[in-house]
Each structure stands twice: as structure tokens, then as C-alpha cells.
Design a protein around this motif. Structure first.
Motif, PDB file in Angstrom:
ATOM      1  N   TYR A  87      88.238 102.334  96.153  1.00  0.00           N
ATOM      2  CA  TYR A  87      86.783 102.313  96.153  1.00  0.00           C
ATOM      3  C   TYR A  87      86.269 100.895  96.353  1.00  0.00           C
ATOM      4  CZ  TYR A  87      86.867 100.883  91.151  1.00  0.00           C
ATOM      5  OH  TYR A  87      87.071 100.228  89.963  1.00  0.00           O
ATOM      6  N   ASP A 139      82.730  98.640  95.364  1.00  0.00           N
ATOM      7  CA  ASP A 139      81.449  98.527  94.679  1.00  0.00           C
ATOM      8  C   ASP A 139      80.928  97.093  94.755  1.00  0.00           C
ATOM      9  OD1 ASP A 139      83.207  97.200  93.050  1.00  0.00           O
ATOM     10  OD2 ASP A 139      82.801  98.389  91.251  1.00  0.00           O
ATOM     11  N   MET A 178      75.035  94.409  94.403  1.00  0.00           N
ATOM     12  CA  MET A 178      74.599  95.722  94.877  1.00  0.00           C
ATOM     13  C   MET A 178      73.535  95.614  95.971  1.00  0.00           C
ATOM     14  SD  MET A 178      76.184  98.319  93.698  1.00  0.00           S
ATOM     15  CE  MET A 178      77.331  98.769  92.391  1.00  0.00           C
ATOM     16  N   ASN A 233      79.481 101.082 100.143  1.00  0.00           N
ATOM     17  CA  ASN A 233      79.951 101.623  98.885  1.00  0.00           C
ATOM     18  C   ASN A 233      80.670 102.946  99.151  1.00  0.00           C
ATOM     19  OD1 ASN A 233      79.449 103.534  96.439  1.00  0.00           O
ATOM     20  ND2 ASN A 233      79.247 101.475  95.612  1.00  0.00           N
TER      21      ASN A 233
END
Length: 406
Positions: A52, A54, A203, A302
Motif C-alpha cells: 500500500y 499512503d 496527504m 493512494n
């Protein structure tokens, strides 16, 4: 047209094979962990390997083990036929018990081997009268321009953060073990996380998911001969409260959006169905390779990717997920599902707001605030109860009976 689709598939696979090597090499991690995964799989154990992003890339490995009470053969009876049956069952039980022990030992031995390479490690073991409790926490490597190792401790548990590789193994006795053969003595859980970079993006700096580009790569694969498709639609607005929905019996998935909750939720699903196991496995391989290529060419999005997953029986296993944090209320998922090795489904769902997957999605045409329209073609071969039983895992209760509205 068929020739064009085949050529496109071959091109995507060739390109993705090249890209896969680069990205997978970046996320390779510790070879001892890959050896453990292979050994556990060979012993019949399960596990999960996923990747993953992030803001930083991660590889995670999860597996578990169960130690059983010592094997004891079934006492002989006066019935010869029953004795033969008991011996066969005893052989299966004994083999499974030994396999569980080997999985436990493989995990523990891997942890012991990694201790010698550790930057820092914590070990606690308690053994008395057949009762075992174990804690391993291991940090491997260090970052030169970023995070430094941080440690937390609560009683006998220690956690690390800030190292490229972190391993944890926790084994606890079964508190309700009465010593009966076939009952678990205890349960162990192993986790490995590899994070090659110590500094990542915030983010707000993540790259938006290019759904159109990704979908375009998948279409030649999903439109091959032998694959049929259908669509379903799910809608909820403020006239139906989220609190009225009961996750454990009516829905496979029921996920709230981020706060604040939205007054309206929409989800569109497309189901791609195959009836050949060989084709299903080939298509899954193509999807995996193509996804690696897409991730290689689109860094910074993401994602959560499970390339070691398989078609789930009576449940849905996730292959790929995107949560676009620039569009925080949007979602895009790919799931795998099968029915008794006779039907294989690839399910792509996307939408906004709460993610709601009704239990009867196999025969669903639409679900709007609890009002259901069934797919008449699917209902020729499957009842609502059968649809629920084929998608619910071990959940067979329902609180309301939906009826067609058309």
C-alpha cells in the motif's frame, strides 16, 4: 476485433512484466520473510501479503498459527467398520496437528534468526506445564535521513516505530482450553512491515487516482471471450438512516464515509463472470500484472494492493483499492469471489458516500433505500436465499425479507 483485444492484452502483459520487476524489487524486503511465507503456504497455512501507499510505500505480511493439544488416538470400539473410520480420521487429525506445530516453529525460528540482524529487539517467553506465552518485537535497519526508532511498552508488549523493517510475533494461550484433544492450546499472530522510505508525501500532496486510465487498461482483459458482465446500482439518501442498516446480516460491506457523513450515497458495481477455473486464474494473473504496471507508471496515488489473493468462496477478497483523498468521499474497489469452483466473479465497485454492498448482490439489479429490484435473468438459477448463502461467509441470519418491486 478479437485479434485487437488479444494483441492489447499481450502488450499490457509484456509491459507490466517489465514494470513489475522494478516496483517489486523496490518493495522486496527481507528474503527470510518470503521464505517464511512459502514455508507456511507449503504446510497448508494461510497468510496475507499486501502493498500500500499512503505517502510512503509499504509491504505487509500477516500470518497466524494455532497450537493444538497433544494428539490422542480414538479408543477402539467393538465395531470394526467404525474403528477403520476412526483410524482414518485420527490420521487426518494427527497430520493437521503436526502441520500446525511446524507452522508455529517456522514463525518462531524465523524470528530467532532475525534477532542476530536486529538493530533492536525485544523477547519475552513464558513456558510452564504446557502453557506458553511469547512476545517478539524486532527492528531491522535504520534510516539515515528521516525517522529514528521509537519504542512503546505496555506490560509485556513492546512496539517499535521508525525502522525500515518491523516484525512482531505474539502468542497467547487459549483461556478456555480444557485439555481436550483437538482444542487449541493457543493462538499466534505474526506481522511484518517493510517501509523503504522514512520520508513521504503529505496527504494533500498525493496524486489523484486516474480511474479512466486504469479502467482502460483493464477493459481488454475483462472483455475476453468467455466473460459475461452485468451491473447493479445501490443508492441511499437521508430518508433511510445509516443506523437502520444492520451490517451483520444484510450487507457484505457497510462502511461510513469520513466525517461529516454525506446525505446521499451512490455505488455502481460491475460483475464479470467466468465458468472456467483456468480462465479465471489467467485473468487474475493478467489483472495483477497490469496493476503493477499501472502503479509503476502512476507513482504517488493512494492504493492498497493484494496480488497474492485469490477467488474467495462465499466471501469477497479484495484485490485492489483506491481512496482518493483529494476526493475523500470517493472509492474504487476490485473484489474476487467464487461459487464452488463453478462460477468466478470479478466485482468492480465505485461510488461516493457510504459504501453499501447488499448481501444479495449476486442477483441484484438495484437497491434504493431498501427497495430491491432483482436481475430476472440471474433469478432463473438462484433464489435470494441462495444468493445470500453464496456471499455471506458464515452469516446466514437476515432481519428483513426483501421483495422485488418490479
Amino acid at each position: 476485433m478479437k485479434k485487437i483485444i488479444f494483441t492489447l492484452c499481450a502488450t499490457f502483459i509484456a509491459l507490466s512484466t517489465m514494470a513489475q520487476g522494478r516496483l517489486q524489487k523496490r518493495l522486496q524486503g527481507n528474503p527470510k520473510i518470503d521464505s517464511l511465507v512459502s514455508e507456511v503456504a507449503a504446510l497448508g497455512g494461510g497468510g496475507n501479503v499486501s502493498y500500500y501507499y499512503d505517502g510512503r510505500l509499504h509491504k505487509t505480511v500477516k500470518t497466524s498459527c494455532t497450537l493444538m493439544n497433544d494428539f490422542q488416538p480414538t479408543p477402539p470400539t467393538g465395531n470394526i467398520q467404525r474403528n477403520v473410520q476412526n483410524q482414518k480420521m485420527d490420521s487426518i487429525r494427527k497430520e493437521r496437528c503436526e502441520q500446525e506445530n511446524r507452522i508455529y516453529n517456522a514463525i518462531r525460528n524465523t524470528c530467532k534468526a532475525l534477532i542476530d540482524e536486529a538493530m533492536e529487539s525485544y523477547i519475552w517467553e513464558y513456558h510452564r506445564n504446557g502453557v506458553d506465552s511469547i512476545r517478539y518485537t524486532i527492528a531491522l535497519g535504520e534510516y539515515h535521513n528521516g525517522d529514528t526508532l521509537k519504542t512503546w511498552q505496555r506490560q509485556r508488549d513492546v512496539q517499535y516505530y521508525g525502522a525500515p523493517e518491523i516484525i512482531t510475533f505474539r502468542y497467547d494461550p487459549n483461556p478456555v482450553n480444557d485439555g481436550t484433544p483437538g482444542i487449541a492450546k493457543g493462538f499466534g499472530y505474526f506481522r511484518y512491515e517493510y517501509t523503504p522510505d522514512s520520508v513521504g508525501k503529505q496527504m494533500k500532496d498525493l496524486v489523484p487516482f486516474n480511474k479512466e486510465a486504469y479502467t482502460a487498461l483493464l477493459q481488454p482483459i475483462l472483455k475476453q471471450k468467455g466473460i459475461t458482465s452485468r451491473q447493479f446500482y445501490v443508492y441511499r439518501d437521508s430518508t433511510l438512516s445509516f443506523n437502520e442498516l444492520k451490517e451483520n446480516d444484510d450487507f457484505v460491506f457497510l462502511e461510513n464515509t469520513l466525517t461529516p457523513l454525506q446525505p446521499k450515497s451512490e455505488m455502481r458495481g460491475t460483475v464479470y463472470t467466468m465458468h472456467s477455473k483456468a480462465q479465471a486464474e489467467t485473468v487474475l494473473s493478467q489483472l495483477i500484472q497490469t496493476t503493477w504496471a499501472f502503479l509503476e507508471d502512476n507513482p504517488g496515488i493512494n492504493f492498497h494492493f493484494n496480488p497474492h489473493t485469490y477467488y474467495g468462496l462465499r466471501t469477497m477478497y479484495e484485490l485492489f483499492e483506491n481512496l482518493d483523498y483529494r476526493r475523500a468521499l470517493g472509492f474504487y474497489h476490485i473484489y474476487l469471489h467464487s461459487i464452488d469452483d463453478q462460477e468466478f466473479n470479478i466485482v468492480i465497485v465505485e461510488g461516493t458516500g457510504d459504501m453499501i454492498m447488499p448481501m444479495e448482490w449476486l442477483i441484484l439489479k438495484s437497491w434504493k433505500n431498501g427497495k430491491v429490484v432483482y436481475d430476472k435473468k440471474r433469478m432463473k438459477n438462484m433464489t435470494p436465499k441462495q444468493a445470500r448463502n453464496n456471499t455471506s461467509g458464515h452469516r446466514f441470519t437476515q432481519t428483513r425479507q426483501y421483495e422485488p418491486i418490479d
